[in-house]
Design a protein around this motif. Sequence first.
Motif, PDB file in Angstrom:
ATOM      1  N   PRO A  84      34.210  45.984   5.244  1.00  0.00           N
ATOM      2  CA  PRO A  84      32.833  46.160   5.741  1.00  0.00           C
ATOM      3  C   PRO A  84      32.699  47.360   6.671  1.00  0.00           C
ATOM      4  O   PRO A  84      31.646  47.994   6.724  1.00  0.00           O
ATOM      5  CB  PRO A  84      32.556  44.844   6.474  1.00  0.00           C
ATOM      6  N   ASP A  85      33.771  47.678   7.385  1.00  0.00           N
ATOM      7  CA  ASP A  85      33.710  48.789   8.339  1.00  0.00           C
ATOM      8  C   ASP A  85      33.658  50.146   7.648  1.00  0.00           C
ATOM      9  O   ASP A  85      33.261  51.143   8.255  1.00  0.00           O
ATOM     10  CB  ASP A  85      34.932  48.730   9.269  1.00  0.00           C
ATOM     11  N   LEU A  86      34.078  50.213   6.384  1.00  0.00           N
ATOM     12  CA  LEU A  86      34.115  51.515   5.698  1.00  0.00           C
ATOM     13  C   LEU A  86      32.822  51.817   4.945  1.00  0.00           C
ATOM     14  O   LEU A  86      32.616  52.935   4.501  1.00  0.00           O
ATOM     15  CB  LEU A  86      35.298  51.565   4.721  1.00  0.00           C
ATOM     16  N   ASP A  87      31.954  50.823   4.810  1.00  0.00           N
ATOM     17  CA  ASP A  87      30.698  51.035   4.073  1.00  0.00           C
ATOM     18  C   ASP A  87      29.641  51.586   5.034  1.00  0.00           C
ATOM     19  O   ASP A  87      28.615  50.971   5.277  1.00  0.00           O
ATOM     20  CB  ASP A  87      30.240  49.716   3.450  1.00  0.00           C
ATOM     21  N   GLU A  88      29.915  52.768   5.549  1.00  0.00           N
ATOM     22  CA  GLU A  88      29.091  53.298   6.637  1.00  0.00           C
ATOM     23  C   GLU A  88      27.669  53.619   6.212  1.00  0.00           C
ATOM     24  O   GLU A  88      26.734  53.507   6.996  1.00  0.00           O
ATOM     25  CB  GLU A  88      29.758  54.544   7.235  1.00  0.00           C
ATOM     26  N   ASP A  89      27.496  54.077   4.976  1.00  0.00           N
ATOM     27  CA  ASP A  89      26.145  54.412   4.495  1.00  0.00           C
ATOM     28  C   ASP A  89      25.448  53.220   3.843  1.00  0.00           C
ATOM     29  O   ASP A  89      24.317  53.335   3.400  1.00  0.00           O
ATOM     30  CB  ASP A  89      26.211  55.544   3.465  1.00  0.00           C
ATOM     31  N   GLY A  90      26.133  52.111   3.724  1.00  0.00           N
ATOM     32  CA  GLY A  90      25.544  50.938   3.080  1.00  0.00           C
ATOM     33  C   GLY A  90      25.511  51.055   1.564  1.00  0.00           C
ATOM     34  O   GLY A  90      24.782  50.319   0.889  1.00  0.00           O
ATOM     35  N   TYR A  91      26.337  51.943   1.024  1.00  0.00           N
ATOM     36  CA  TYR A  91      26.341  52.145  -0.429  1.00  0.00           C
ATOM     37  C   TYR A  91      26.757  50.873  -1.172  1.00  0.00           C
ATOM     38  O   TYR A  91      26.113  50.460  -2.150  1.00  0.00           O
ATOM     39  CB  TYR A  91      27.276  53.301  -0.797  1.00  0.00           C
ATOM     40  N   VAL A  92      27.829  50.251  -0.706  1.00  0.00           N
ATOM     41  CA  VAL A  92      28.327  49.039  -1.368  1.00  0.00           C
ATOM     42  C   VAL A  92      27.301  47.916  -1.243  1.00  0.00           C
ATOM     43  O   VAL A  92      27.034  47.183  -2.207  1.00  0.00           O
ATOM     44  CB  VAL A  92      29.688  48.630  -0.775  1.00  0.00           C
ATOM     45  N   ALA A  93      26.709  47.797  -0.055  1.00  0.00           N
ATOM     46  CA  ALA A  93      25.711  46.733   0.171  1.00  0.00           C
ATOM     47  C   ALA A  93      24.531  46.885  -0.796  1.00  0.00           C
ATOM     48  O   ALA A  93      24.043  45.900  -1.362  1.00  0.00           O
ATOM     49  CB  ALA A  93      25.222  46.790   1.616  1.00  0.00           C
ATOM     50  N   MET A  94      24.079  48.111  -0.993  1.00  0.00           N
ATOM     51  CA  MET A  94      22.961  48.356  -1.924  1.00  0.00           C
ATOM     52  C   MET A  94      23.390  48.112  -3.367  1.00  0.00           C
ATOM     53  O   MET A  94      22.618  47.583  -4.184  1.00  0.00           O
ATOM     54  CB  MET A  94      22.464  49.793  -1.778  1.00  0.00           C
ATOM     55  N   ALA A  95      24.602  48.504  -3.685  1.00  0.00           N
ATOM     56  CA  ALA A  95      25.077  48.352  -5.064  1.00  0.00           C
ATOM     57  C   ALA A  95      25.164  46.875  -5.452  1.00  0.00           C
ATOM     58  O   ALA A  95      24.938  46.522  -6.621  1.00  0.00           O
ATOM     59  CB  ALA A  95      26.429  49.038  -5.234  1.00  0.00           C
ATOM     60  N   ILE A  96      25.480  46.025  -4.487  1.00  0.00           N
ATOM     61  CA  ILE A  96      25.497  44.574  -4.770  1.00  0.00           C
ATOM     62  C   ILE A  96      24.096  44.135  -5.206  1.00  0.00           C
ATOM     63  O   ILE A  96      23.926  43.403  -6.194  1.00  0.00           O
ATOM     64  CB  ILE A  96      25.981  43.790  -3.533  1.00  0.00           C
ATOM     65  N   GLY A  97      23.075  44.616  -4.488  1.00  0.00           N
ATOM     66  CA  GLY A  97      21.699  44.306  -4.878  1.00  0.00           C
ATOM     67  C   GLY A  97      21.376  44.850  -6.260  1.00  0.00           C
ATOM     68  O   GLY A  97      20.724  44.176  -7.080  1.00  0.00           O
ATOM     69  N   ASP A  98      21.851  46.062  -6.563  1.00  0.00           N
ATOM     70  CA  ASP A  98      21.592  46.662  -7.876  1.00  0.00           C
ATOM     71  C   ASP A  98      22.210  45.830  -9.003  1.00  0.00           C
ATOM     72  O   ASP A  98      21.601  45.651 -10.065  1.00  0.00           O
ATOM     73  CB  ASP A  98      22.156  48.094  -7.923  1.00  0.00           C
ATOM     74  N   CYS A  99      23.434  45.360  -8.768  1.00  0.00           N
ATOM     75  CA  CYS A  99      24.098  44.531  -9.793  1.00  0.00           C
ATOM     76  C   CYS A  99      23.316  43.240 -10.022  1.00  0.00           C
ATOM     77  O   CYS A  99      23.077  42.835 -11.170  1.00  0.00           O
ATOM     78  CB  CYS A  99      25.530  44.197  -9.373  1.00  0.00           C
ATOM     79  N   LEU A 100      22.922  42.591  -8.919  1.00  0.00           N
ATOM     80  CA  LEU A 100      22.188  41.325  -9.039  1.00  0.00           C
ATOM     81  C   LEU A 100      20.848  41.552  -9.741  1.00  0.00           C
ATOM     82  O   LEU A 100      20.428  40.747 -10.586  1.00  0.00           O
ATOM     83  CB  LEU A 100      21.970  40.722  -7.644  1.00  0.00           C
ATOM     84  N   ALA A 101      20.192  42.653  -9.397  1.00  0.00           N
ATOM     85  CA  ALA A 101      18.912  42.969 -10.044  1.00  0.00           C
ATOM     86  C   ALA A 101      19.117  43.194 -11.538  1.00  0.00           C
ATOM     87  O   ALA A 101      18.335  42.721 -12.371  1.00  0.00           O
ATOM     88  CB  ALA A 101      18.291  44.200  -9.404  1.00  0.00           C
ATOM     89  N   GLY A 102      20.189  43.906 -11.879  1.00  0.00           N
ATOM     90  CA  GLY A 102      20.487  44.161 -13.286  1.00  0.00           C
ATOM     91  C   GLY A 102      20.784  42.888 -14.045  1.00  0.00           C
ATOM     92  O   GLY A 102      20.515  42.786 -15.244  1.00  0.00           O
ATOM     93  N   LEU A 103      21.344  41.903 -13.337  1.00  0.00           N
ATOM     94  CA  LEU A 103      21.664  40.623 -13.974  1.00  0.00           C
ATOM     95  C   LEU A 103      20.454  39.699 -14.040  1.00  0.00           C
ATOM     96  O   LEU A 103      20.548  38.576 -14.541  1.00  0.00           O
ATOM     97  CB  LEU A 103      22.793  39.929 -13.189  1.00  0.00           C
ATOM     98  N   GLY A 104      19.348  40.155 -13.476  1.00  0.00           N
ATOM     99  CA  GLY A 104      18.140  39.338 -13.505  1.00  0.00           C
ATOM    100  C   GLY A 104      18.108  38.283 -12.415  1.00  0.00           C
ATOM    101  O   GLY A 104      17.249  37.400 -12.432  1.00  0.00           O
ATOM    102  N   ARG A 105      19.038  38.355 -11.465  1.00  0.00           N
ATOM    103  CA  ARG A 105      19.070  37.398 -10.354  1.00  0.00           C
ATOM    104  C   ARG A 105      18.234  37.982  -9.214  1.00  0.00           C
ATOM    105  O   ARG A 105      18.753  38.400  -8.175  1.00  0.00           O
ATOM    106  CB  ARG A 105      20.521  37.136  -9.952  1.00  0.00           C
TER     107      ARG A 105
END
Lengths: 323, 373
Positions: A84-105
Amino acid sequence: MDTRVIRSQVHRARPSSGYRPALIALLAALLGHGAARAQPVADADAVERSVYFVEKSTEATELLSRNKLQEALAAFQELAARYPDLDEDGYVAMAIGDCLAGLGRDAEARDAYRAAAAAHPALASSVNQRITDLELAGEVSDALIERLRMAAASADKGRYAAAWQLGRALQKRAKALLIEAAAAFRTASEADTPVSRPDPGLAHARALEALAADLGSLIDRLEDGWGSARRAMRLPDKREAAGAATENRTAEWVLRTKDGRRIEFRMKWAAEACDSRTEVTANGKPLKLSDNQQSALKRHEDEIRAILLQAAEETGEAGRRGK
Amino acid sequence: MTTIRALVCVLIAALAAAGQETRAAAPDAIDLKFVYRAGRTTRQRMVSRTVGSMKLFDPLPEQNFAQTFEQDLTLTCRQANPDGSAVLDMTMDRVAMKMSIGGLNMEFDSAAPATQPNDRLDTRMLARIFSAMVGSTLTVIVGPDGQPSRIEGVKQFKEKMLNSLADEPVPASLRKLLEQVSGMFDDESMMKEMQSSYRLIPNERKRVGDRWERSWNMKIPLFNGKIDGQGRYELLGVEEFRGRKCAKIAVKESFQMAATPEVETPAGAAASSPAKGLVERLRFDLKASGGEGTAYWDYENGELVQLRQVQRLTMEISMPTDADPKGRQTNTGKPAMVQKLTTAESVDLLEDAPASARGAPATPGSAPAPASP
């Protein structure tokens, strides 16, 4: 090379958890500025950890881009949990949302985006755009349209993005209205009338349905290309879009005008996908077409090709394999 | 940039590898100097991974971006002079790239060109350009101080890449853009890039705990700007790494971009070409943070065994809009494109030979697989 030596060295460099940065910070605070100066310019363990984080983030992004959403989601979630400390720009956090959105969740995606914005306030605008994208994927509400109208009319720097989303919302609403109108005309045509004649309402309904289908394909094309962050951007692939590649595209029309003049039109579409211009001649002389005219020809060409292909498949006249 | 950087890193390693005399240095005081020996060859694999988000010009949506770029390079010392200067041949043996942006995926590996898809113009262009890079050789002339003083062959290298597209139906506008971008790299700019990367090696004797600094500036033609950089380095210790006696060097580098000069567009006037106008008018603002790295330097053989470095970059690209015929700006206030990227650079010496046989041709593919830290 003795790989055992390398492995052992790499393992030695592995931190057991994320305690190290906290420990260093604590030591620095206790020992004051002198202690901070005594720190090496880079911590080898931290470097290895960061390199690994980038490598795994790269792999997860490739999975996302290849639409392997479940695998991508698992990879990003592991990164979020372990680094969590290395995701300084929040890229990983946003990508999790993108994956869930792509899955229709969608509900989980919305929560993930909000969590990303909470942890990384600089992402607020991007999160807002993505949550609006989620709404756009469903039925477009009056409230959404009104909100986007206001945002597009504002002086805010996000007004261009809002205008883009407003356009997408309105065209989707327009398609729904066309379908509704067609249904209304069909209902009207069912009424008993004393006069036996071709029903104008039914013919009009068919025309509206065709318009809705045409608009639908326009919308799909836009959404495929530049729709939203959740839907991947991709280059148009004619073979995939039409189920066939066009080898030769020419057409001829011979028209007779009211005053008796005869005009022979020849049309030739460019062979390469990267050049979508259509060449048209009238009685052998090239015509200059506006961008709108070019666009309309292209759109109808796609339509004609799809109709021909479908008709050929239905009648079993798809032809033989080979050149 | 990645290519140049990768080439540079290999050069550093090869310069040192090309004939470094074995010294009887004390474990805590070692000589980090470049020494060359004619005929000596070094091979290295350089991997650059970049990941992050790319915001294109509004209203286009933000996209996830990932790129992995791998190069295997060979550097051979063709001539070593008594004054310490040398002539080196640098050859690219293999190039591989994977790129994903949104749902667009591109992939190429020169070691397996037949397996690449060739039904799209963009992937064919990529394959042609990279295939042209493989086997190309640049000549690097190194001065007595160990620093590159001249590079030859960049022009031919660029021509070979552009000519590889000769029979492809590349749209004229794209071809002009490629030529424009290519024209920004020349022998001089490549040499500056290489010189700046020599900063890692202090070229003098150091003890454990010693620190040294470098500052540099260089033009970045592609960004129409100049970079001011600063690096701090420390000899952390001397230890065995991959069976070699290595100096462990900590790296911390930062840089920032100086302001991009304004390019005036006369009212109502078009640029000399659309592509040229586009590139010239872009304004870049580059901020870097992080920059931490670790290098393992074989001080007995003068070879860079491994380098790892991570840099976070935020790049904003903006472009003033065209003035209308009356000289008024249109569409003012459009936000810039923002790219937030993190890059991890890795350099690994390719070898299987035991320490006693060093100097023999290296074997590819022997770089260690990363373990989960």
